[in-house]
Design a protein around this motif. Structure first.
Motif, PDB file in Angstrom:
ATOM      1  N   GLU A 257       0.810  -1.214   0.000  1.00 52.18           N
ATOM      2  CA  GLU A 257       0.000   0.000   0.000  1.00 52.18           C
ATOM      3  C   GLU A 257       0.848   1.270   0.000  1.00 52.18           C
ATOM      4  O   GLU A 257       0.303   2.374  -0.134  1.00 52.18           O
ATOM      5  CB  GLU A 257      -0.925   0.002   1.223  1.00 52.18           C
ATOM      6  N   ASP A 258       2.158   1.127   0.157  1.00 52.83           N
ATOM      7  CA  ASP A 258       3.022   2.296   0.232  1.00 52.83           C
ATOM      8  C   ASP A 258       3.148   2.942  -1.157  1.00 52.83           C
ATOM      9  O   ASP A 258       3.430   2.246  -2.133  1.00 52.83           O
ATOM     10  CB  ASP A 258       4.408   1.886   0.737  1.00 52.83           C
ATOM     11  N   PRO A 259       2.944   4.252  -1.298  1.00 59.83           N
ATOM     12  CA  PRO A 259       3.026   4.880  -2.624  1.00 59.83           C
ATOM     13  C   PRO A 259       4.418   4.814  -3.239  1.00 59.83           C
ATOM     14  O   PRO A 259       4.555   4.991  -4.459  1.00 59.83           O
ATOM     15  CB  PRO A 259       2.604   6.332  -2.353  1.00 59.83           C
ATOM     16  N   ASP A 260       5.443   4.556  -2.420  1.00 53.36           N
ATOM     17  CA  ASP A 260       6.809   4.459  -2.939  1.00 53.36           C
ATOM     18  C   ASP A 260       7.237   3.027  -3.225  1.00 53.36           C
ATOM     19  O   ASP A 260       8.399   2.773  -3.569  1.00 53.36           O
ATOM     20  CB  ASP A 260       7.798   5.069  -1.932  1.00 53.36           C
ATOM     21  N   ALA A 261       6.315   2.064  -3.112  1.00 53.82           N
ATOM     22  CA  ALA A 261       6.670   0.651  -3.231  1.00 53.82           C
ATOM     23  C   ALA A 261       7.300   0.335  -4.577  1.00 53.82           C
ATOM     24  O   ALA A 261       6.826   0.778  -5.633  1.00 53.82           O
ATOM     25  CB  ALA A 261       5.436  -0.218  -3.015  1.00 53.82           C
ATOM     26  N   TRP A 262       8.388  -0.451  -4.517  1.00 57.85           N
ATOM     27  CA  TRP A 262       9.122  -0.869  -5.725  1.00 57.85           C
ATOM     28  C   TRP A 262       9.817  -2.184  -5.395  1.00 57.85           C
ATOM     29  O   TRP A 262      10.485  -2.303  -4.377  1.00 57.85           O
ATOM     30  CB  TRP A 262      10.148   0.206  -6.090  1.00 57.85           C
ATOM     31  N   PHE A 263       9.604  -3.189  -6.243  1.00 61.50           N
ATOM     32  CA  PHE A 263      10.205  -4.508  -6.010  1.00 61.50           C
ATOM     33  C   PHE A 263      10.743  -5.036  -7.328  1.00 61.50           C
ATOM     34  O   PHE A 263      10.028  -5.065  -8.338  1.00 61.50           O
ATOM     35  CB  PHE A 263       9.182  -5.488  -5.439  1.00 61.50           C
TER      36      PHE A 263
END
Length: 275
Positions: A257-263
């Motif tokens: 849910e984090d707007p900065d999420a990146w994987f």
């Protein structure tokens, strides 16, 4: 078409085949998993998909080869094969065959298939070189062996949630305890060569989860797997409390849910042939 013979074996698969795992695997398609060899799959080809899971890639490959071809999906899990057969029925595919068989000791006549393919399989095997030798045996002269595996050691993500780091450490430890190698992607070249096959192409590709929808899906699917797949059983066997697993799952959902999420999930890929 030769018969694919199921043999008894002791396959160990770290993630398990619970519904949460099969649902995640069903997101795999030929488009996102087979681009490195798709241009070498002609109409009418005979294809063997080892470790086919719920059959999403297998059925895409069947569309690629058309009614002139033949595709066989193999998995040691009856639950996975049941899911694959249901998927085939839903797509109106009555030609693709799905067989329960042990990948380590697969029977069948040699030199039968034009393409022998394994996606995210070798990382789970105690002897991936022996599996590649079997794949080479089943591949006809002039055909290809195509393998693709993730490389957990090269994964990267942001933001840094403690639960994701704990998940990564626990998964890798459990996979190695079961005899697998989670950093398989970087080893494919070596394994293929050790099996006596010739490397035609060695490449890499990534899955990236960085949009709101993809990050939410990835975080939620991993949280479900932490709570309801064999990951939890292996973690508890290593002394991890249920409360710790709940915290890991919560961090996966919060990350999603984090707007900065990146994987970033990198893969090694090899296309090989018999000498």
């Amino acid at each position: 078409m030769t018969a694919i013979t199921p043999d008894p074996g002791t396959a160990s698969y770290a993630p398990g085949h619970q519904p949460s795992v099969l649902a995640s695997h069903a997101a795999r398609t030929a488009a996102n998993s087979c681009a490195y060899f798709a241009d070498r799959v002609p109409r009418g080809a005979r294809v063997l998909d080892l470790g086919c899971g719920p059959g999403s890639i297998t059925l895409d490959l069947a569309e690629m080869v058309g009614p002139e071809g033949q595709v066989v999906g193999v998995d040691f899990s009856p639950a996975a094969i049941d899911a694959a057969r249901r998927a085939a029925h839903a797509r109106g595919d009555s030609r693709t065959r799905f067989v329960v068989a042990d990948l380590d000791e697969l029977g069948g006549e040699p030199e039968t298939f034009d393409v022998v393919y394994a996606q995210q399989v070798l990382q789970h095997l105690g002897d991936p070189v022996a599996a590649l030798r079997t794949m080479g045996r089943l591949c006809r002269s002039g055909g290809i062996v195509a393998v693709r595996d993730a490389d957990y050691g090269a994964m990267a993500w942001f933001p840094e949630f403690a639960g994701l780091r704990a998940w990564h450490e626990l998964y890798c430890a459990s996979a190695r305890a079961l005899g697998g190698e989670p950093d398989a992607g970087r080893r494919l070249n070596a394994w293929v060569r050790a099996a006596g096959l010739v490397v035609d192409a060695a490449t890499s590709s990534v899955w990236t989860y960085a949009t709101p929808d993809t990050a939410r899906w990835w975080g939620g699917s991993q949280a479900d797997r932490v709570e309801t797949s064999s990951f939890a059983d292996h973690a508890r066997a290593r002394g991890v409390a249920s409360e710790q697993l709940a915290a890991i799952a919560a961090d996966w959902r919060a990350w999603g849910e984090d707007p900065d999420a990146w994987f970033l999930l990198p893969h090694g890929e090899v296309v090989a042939r018999r000498p």
